[in-house]
Scaffold this motif. Sequence first.
Motif, PDB file in Angstrom:
ATOM      1  N   ILE A 157      -8.698  -6.561   8.757  1.00 32.10           N
ATOM      2  CA  ILE A 157      -8.259  -5.774  10.085  1.00 32.10           C
ATOM      3  C   ILE A 157      -8.517  -4.387   9.904  1.00 32.10           C
ATOM      4  CG2 ILE A 157      -5.978  -5.229  11.260  1.00 32.10           C
ATOM      5  CD1 ILE A 157      -4.927  -7.716  10.106  1.00 32.10           C
ATOM      6  N   GLY A 158      -9.543  -3.721  10.594  1.00 34.86           N
ATOM      7  CA  GLY A 158      -9.769  -2.343  10.464  1.00 34.86           C
ATOM      8  C   GLY A 158     -10.985  -2.150   9.931  1.00 34.86           C
ATOM      9  N   PRO A 159     -11.597  -0.997  10.081  1.00 36.98           N
ATOM     10  CA  PRO A 159     -13.197  -0.722   9.604  1.00 36.98           C
ATOM     11  C   PRO A 159     -12.907   0.232   8.287  1.00 36.98           C
ATOM     12  CG  PRO A 159     -12.732   0.765  11.433  1.00 36.98           C
ATOM     13  CD  PRO A 159     -11.431  -0.216  11.371  1.00 36.98           C
ATOM     14  N   HIS A 160     -13.700   0.424   7.922  1.00 38.32           N
ATOM     15  CA  HIS A 160     -14.048   1.231   6.562  1.00 38.32           C
ATOM     16  C   HIS A 160     -13.258   1.105   5.320  1.00 38.32           C
ATOM     17  CE1 HIS A 160     -15.548   4.391   9.266  1.00 38.32           C
ATOM     18  NE2 HIS A 160     -14.407   4.025  10.110  1.00 38.32           N
ATOM     19  N   PRO A 161     -13.862   1.220   4.181  1.00 37.11           N
ATOM     20  CA  PRO A 161     -13.466   0.840   2.806  1.00 37.11           C
ATOM     21  C   PRO A 161     -12.040   1.768   2.511  1.00 37.11           C
ATOM     22  CG  PRO A 161     -15.896   1.580   2.735  1.00 37.11           C
ATOM     23  CD  PRO A 161     -15.318   1.861   4.002  1.00 37.11           C
ATOM     24  N   HIS A 162     -11.112   1.057   1.737  1.00 37.66           N
ATOM     25  CA  HIS A 162     -10.209   1.496   1.177  1.00 37.66           C
ATOM     26  C   HIS A 162     -10.054   1.607  -0.163  1.00 37.66           C
ATOM     27  CE1 HIS A 162      -9.167   1.007   5.552  1.00 37.66           C
ATOM     28  NE2 HIS A 162      -7.787   1.743   5.356  1.00 37.66           N
ATOM     29  N   PHE A 163      -9.578   2.607  -0.824  1.00 37.15           N
ATOM     30  CA  PHE A 163      -9.292   2.653  -2.310  1.00 37.15           C
ATOM     31  C   PHE A 163      -7.835   2.103  -2.527  1.00 37.15           C
ATOM     32  CE2 PHE A 163     -12.194   5.970  -0.921  1.00 37.15           C
ATOM     33  CZ  PHE A 163     -13.320   5.723  -1.955  1.00 37.15           C
ATOM     34  N   ILE A 164      -7.968   1.242  -3.493  1.00 38.64           N
ATOM     35  CA  ILE A 164      -6.416   1.028  -4.101  1.00 38.64           C
ATOM     36  C   ILE A 164      -6.147   1.644  -4.950  1.00 38.64           C
ATOM     37  CG2 ILE A 164      -5.282  -0.988  -5.057  1.00 38.64           C
ATOM     38  CD1 ILE A 164      -5.877  -1.475  -2.103  1.00 38.64           C
ATOM     39  N   ILE A 165      -5.143   2.485  -5.016  1.00 32.05           N
ATOM     40  CA  ILE A 165      -4.246   3.605  -6.065  1.00 32.05           C
ATOM     41  C   ILE A 165      -3.247   2.974  -6.710  1.00 32.05           C
ATOM     42  CG2 ILE A 165      -3.624   5.920  -6.317  1.00 32.05           C
ATOM     43  CD1 ILE A 165      -6.290   5.377  -5.048  1.00 32.05           C
TER      44      ILE A 165
END
Length: 263
Positions: A157-165
């Motif tokens: 759901i939703g574009p662009h990579p996300h960093f898991i912190i």
Amino acid sequence: MKNFNDMYNKYSVCIVRITVKLPNGDLSSGTGFHIGKGYIVTARHVIEDNEIEEVVGEYSNNLEVKKVVYPKDIQIDLALLETDFNLDYYINKVEIVGKDVEKIDHIEIGGHLDDWIGEEFVLTNVILMGFPPIPLSKTPILVAVKAEVNAIIDKYIGPHPHFIISSVPRGGFSGGPVISEYGFLLGILTESLGEQDKPTEIGFASAISIEPLLSLIHENNIDIGEGTLFIKELYGEPLDKLEIENKVNSEPFNELAPSSGEW
């Protein structure tokens, strides 16, 4: 830059607390940070459909919000506030005794576009700053967390990579900067990824990467200062003579990030 106390002292002046009134009348706080020329980055959900009560920082009280700019895609949880944020007094007048602090007035954006992101960032260190409420504290206070990048994901759901912190995703950190140990903005904390009906704090802290921020700046022809030159080059825009001269005399943002072999 890997002394995290130095990082905190350097970047904390660029962080602001954003207090809003929710539609039900309750007050809530999120975080924002300055990227240049008065522009404050935060998470979309912090301010959208809410009334901004105040935007304050260590040297910037009661900022005037002149305009809010959102991405066209409503799934992108980012917003840009045009304000009168200014750290001239801090830069020119404030003397810091007993500490060797590099003075800055904005947080530099990294040059890692979505297609360039690989596993180089995994297990590198970051610092996250924001304003999660602390029970029994007399006043809101800036909280800093040293963390690491645990994974990089593409959400369905939703574009662009996300960093898991690795930090606990407490409310109030939303919109806060995730700054790489190498001294550039890695991403913006936007949400806790967890199961429905579970507490926010047991989810995964998720930070959206910086490409949608760069796109938002470019699409709206926003001038953030030095970073504008890099963004224009990134999108293939020609530079005028003055911009070329300024580029020669300044360090491009994309030189801040080490190449894959340097991590």
